[in-house]
Design a protein around this motif. Structure first.
Motif, PDB file in Angstrom:
ATOM      1  N   LEU A  75       0.826  -1.202   0.000  1.00  0.00           N
ATOM      2  CA  LEU A  75       0.000   0.000   0.000  1.00  0.00           C
ATOM      3  C   LEU A  75       0.866   1.260   0.000  1.00  0.00           C
ATOM      4  CD1 LEU A  75      -2.776   1.414   0.259  1.00  0.00           C
ATOM      5  CD2 LEU A  75      -2.567   1.116   2.752  1.00  0.00           C
ATOM      6  N   LEU A  76       1.881   1.280   0.858  1.00  0.00           N
ATOM      7  CA  LEU A  76       2.765   2.444   0.928  1.00  0.00           C
ATOM      8  C   LEU A  76       3.567   2.611  -0.365  1.00  0.00           C
ATOM      9  CD1 LEU A  76       4.085   2.133   4.594  1.00  0.00           C
ATOM     10  CD2 LEU A  76       2.356   3.701   3.717  1.00  0.00           C
ATOM     11  N   LYS A  77       3.968   1.494  -0.951  1.00  0.00           N
ATOM     12  CA  LYS A  77       4.693   1.560  -2.221  1.00  0.00           C
ATOM     13  C   LYS A  77       3.814   2.154  -3.312  1.00  0.00           C
ATOM     14  CE  LYS A  77       6.998  -1.383  -5.637  1.00  0.00           C
ATOM     15  NZ  LYS A  77       7.389  -2.779  -5.978  1.00  0.00           N
ATOM     16  N   GLN A  78       2.543   1.756  -3.325  1.00  0.00           N
ATOM     17  CA  GLN A  78       1.613   2.251  -4.327  1.00  0.00           C
ATOM     18  C   GLN A  78       1.330   3.746  -4.156  1.00  0.00           C
ATOM     19  OE1 GLN A  78      -2.188   0.317  -4.135  1.00  0.00           O
ATOM     20  NE2 GLN A  78      -3.128   1.644  -5.672  1.00  0.00           N
ATOM     21  N   LYS A  79       1.198   4.191  -2.903  1.00  0.00           N
ATOM     22  CA  LYS A  79       0.809   5.578  -2.642  1.00  0.00           C
ATOM     23  C   LYS A  79       1.990   6.541  -2.641  1.00  0.00           C
ATOM     24  CE  LYS A  79      -3.587   4.621  -1.964  1.00  0.00           C
ATOM     25  NZ  LYS A  79      -4.656   5.125  -2.866  1.00  0.00           N
ATOM     26  N   PHE A  80       3.107   6.136  -2.026  1.00  0.00           N
ATOM     27  CA  PHE A  80       4.201   7.081  -1.795  1.00  0.00           C
ATOM     28  C   PHE A  80       5.516   6.690  -2.464  1.00  0.00           C
ATOM     29  CE2 PHE A  80       1.426   7.118   2.006  1.00  0.00           C
ATOM     30  CZ  PHE A  80       0.916   8.409   1.875  1.00  0.00           C
ATOM     31  N   GLY A  81       5.572   5.523  -3.057  1.00  0.00           N
ATOM     32  CA  GLY A  81       6.790   5.128  -3.737  1.00  0.00           C
ATOM     33  C   GLY A  81       7.495   3.953  -3.066  1.00  0.00           C
ATOM     34  N   TRP A  83      10.477   3.639  -1.853  1.00  0.00           N
ATOM     35  CA  TRP A  83      11.269   3.944  -0.659  1.00  0.00           C
ATOM     36  C   TRP A  83      10.418   3.855   0.602  1.00  0.00           C
ATOM     37  CZ3 TRP A  83       9.881   7.824   2.652  1.00  0.00           C
ATOM     38  CH2 TRP A  83       8.936   8.745   2.169  1.00  0.00           C
ATOM     39  N   ALA A  84       9.144   4.304   0.533  1.00  0.00           N
ATOM     40  CA  ALA A  84       8.264   4.278   1.707  1.00  0.00           C
ATOM     41  C   ALA A  84       7.946   2.841   2.103  1.00  0.00           C
ATOM     42  CB  ALA A  84       6.981   5.046   1.416  1.00  0.00           C
ATOM     43  N   GLY A  85       7.660   2.006   1.114  1.00  0.00           N
ATOM     44  CA  GLY A  85       7.375   0.598   1.407  1.00  0.00           C
ATOM     45  C   GLY A  85       8.568  -0.109   2.014  1.00  0.00           C
ATOM     46  N   ARG A  86       9.754   0.129   1.458  1.00  0.00           N
ATOM     47  CA  ARG A  86      10.959  -0.526   1.978  1.00  0.00           C
ATOM     48  C   ARG A  86      11.306  -0.034   3.382  1.00  0.00           C
ATOM     49  NH1 ARG A  86      14.998  -0.694  -3.338  1.00  0.00           N
ATOM     50  NH2 ARG A  86      13.857  -2.369  -4.444  1.00  0.00           N
ATOM     51  N   ALA A  87      11.151   1.259   3.617  1.00  0.00           N
ATOM     52  CA  ALA A  87      11.442   1.800   4.950  1.00  0.00           C
ATOM     53  C   ALA A  87      10.529   1.188   5.996  1.00  0.00           C
ATOM     54  CB  ALA A  87      11.306   3.323   4.932  1.00  0.00           C
ATOM     55  N   ALA A  88       9.222   1.070   5.668  1.00  0.00           N
ATOM     56  CA  ALA A  88       8.268   0.460   6.598  1.00  0.00           C
ATOM     57  C   ALA A  88       8.583  -1.010   6.809  1.00  0.00           C
ATOM     58  CB  ALA A  88       6.842   0.627   6.071  1.00  0.00           C
ATOM     59  N   ALA A  89       8.956  -1.720   5.746  1.00  0.00           N
ATOM     60  CA  ALA A  89       9.258  -3.146   5.858  1.00  0.00           C
ATOM     61  C   ALA A  89      10.476  -3.382   6.744  1.00  0.00           C
ATOM     62  CB  ALA A  89       9.487  -3.745   4.474  1.00  0.00           C
ATOM     63  N   ILE A  90      11.504  -2.553   6.600  1.00  0.00           N
ATOM     64  CA  ILE A  90      12.703  -2.685   7.436  1.00  0.00           C
ATOM     65  C   ILE A  90      12.374  -2.385   8.895  1.00  0.00           C
ATOM     66  CG2 ILE A  90      14.980  -1.714   7.909  1.00  0.00           C
ATOM     67  CD1 ILE A  90      15.280  -1.293   4.885  1.00  0.00           C
TER      68      ILE A  90
END
Length: 367
Positions: A75-81, A83-90
């Motif tokens: 969801l974060l990757k789709q909305k914000f890119g 980098w946001a998805g990877r940062a949240a996953a880490i």
């Protein structure tokens, strides 16, 4: 077709995973914590914390409804890119790793202190890591089935506590709120630690077969946690005098000494042996969530490589160093503080952020 359909889980497995992660070692620790900080009114704190957890859980579900076929990271990757998805996953990988490590160390210390006093701690750790690898490497469906097995094989434990009824004194509960509301409310943040684990919905939600029933399943899971904590806290409070409850370590195990069965000498030993299955839910599911997050960051479907690396690091480090009880308490404090931020605060902030994002995007499209 859902991208995670090949590894989906049932609602029962979802309930057992959420409930098992939260109850695990909290079942043993929460009576002593309530007696020390709140006294005989600890059951009120448990109820208040449980209601707060239910509210936070439903906020998490509402967040995941925005991405029914993917995780929060998708969801974060789709909305914000990306980098946001990877940062949240880490971030979540680190959190779940801390969760799993705390559960592992607690279990090693408990088994060594209560059952295998002469066995080196690192050998106990290695014995726990071997079946952990076997279960986690096979994916979430197997982890869910194990959670069902662990809970169902331990259903006899609440029945054993019924033998303590003749030793209970209801008058120990009176008067209610003898110290006012201040002790009850001040212990709520610390009690929230024992409800941690529901944020795993951000990973579990896309795997659920019947997602429309997820809120009901989450309500059942949280209700079971509240009922478990209420029952053991009330039993310990009515079994021990207010003075005894504050000085006895792990009252949930101590009260079992009053039970006499003709076919077994030490009930508390059998309790620990079987409850180890519940303990394992404090590190087996979190370890899977950890490697899932890391695999998502790396864009790999196979999570076995990061799993092997993590287990190797934990196993090797345990040969040279095992945290003491005091250090374990510090780890639990870190986990509690990060858990309140990640599980209780972050979902609400993300929903607000997504709402603002949607409004801004709508206004731009109208220009």
């Amino acid at each position: 077709m859902k991208p995670y359909a090949l590894n989906d889980i049932t609602l029962m497995q979802y309930i057992m995973l959420i409930n098992g992660m939260s109850v695990s070692f909290g079942f043993i620790e929460i009576p002593g914590m309530m007696a020390t900080k709140v006294g005989t009114d600890g059951w009120i704190t448990i109820l208040i914390s449980g209601l707060i957890t239910m509210a936070a859980s439903f906020i998490t579900i509402q967040l995941m409804k925005k991405s029914p076929h993917g995780t929060l990271f998708d969801l974060l990757k789709q909305k914000f890119g990306t980098w946001a998805g990877r940062a949240a996953a880490i971030l979540f990988a680190l959190y779940f790793l801390l969760y799993a490590y705390d559960g592992l160390i607690y279990t090693v210390r408990l088994i060594k202190g209560r059952m295998l006093m002469e066995t080196p701690a690192f050998l106990i750790m290695l014995m726990l890591l071997l079946p952990t690898y076997t279960i986690v490497r096979n994916g979430l469906r197997i982890v869910g089935r194990y959670a069902e097995f662990a809970v169902f094989i331990s259903l006899w434990i609440p029945l054993v506590y019924m033998y303590t009824v003749k030793h209970l004194h209801v008058l120990y509960l009176l008067p209610i709120l003898k110290g006012g509301w201040q002790p009850v409310l001040s212990a709520v943040p610390g009690t929230l630690f024992y409800y941690l684990g529901f944020v795993s919905s951000i990973i579990l939600y896309p795997f659920i077969k019947h997602q429309k029933k997820a809120p009901i399943a989450l309500l059942i899971a949280n209700s079971l946690s509240i009922l478990s904590y209420l029952s053991i806290t009330l039993i310990c409070t009515m079994f021990l005098s207010p003075d005894e409850a504050t000085i006895i370590h792990q009252p949930a195990i101590y009260v079992l000494k009053s039970i006499e069965l003709s076919f077994i000498e030490q009930v508390e030993g059998l309790f620990i042996a079987f409850y180890a299955f519940i303990f394992s839910l404090s590190w087996i599911p979190p370890l899977y969530f950890t490697v899932f997050c890391l695999s998502w960051v790396m864009g790999r479907a196979d999570h076995r490589i990061p799993l092997r690396l993590i287990l190797f690091m934990i196993g090797t480090s345990s040969i040279f160093y095992i945290p003491t009880y005091d250090e374990l308490e510090k780890i639990s404090i870190w986990l509690g503080e990060s858990g309140i931020a990640i599980e209780y605060a972050a979902p609400s902030c993300l929903i607000a952020l997504l709402w603002i994002y949607g409004r801004v995007k709508t206004e731009r499209n109208q220009l």
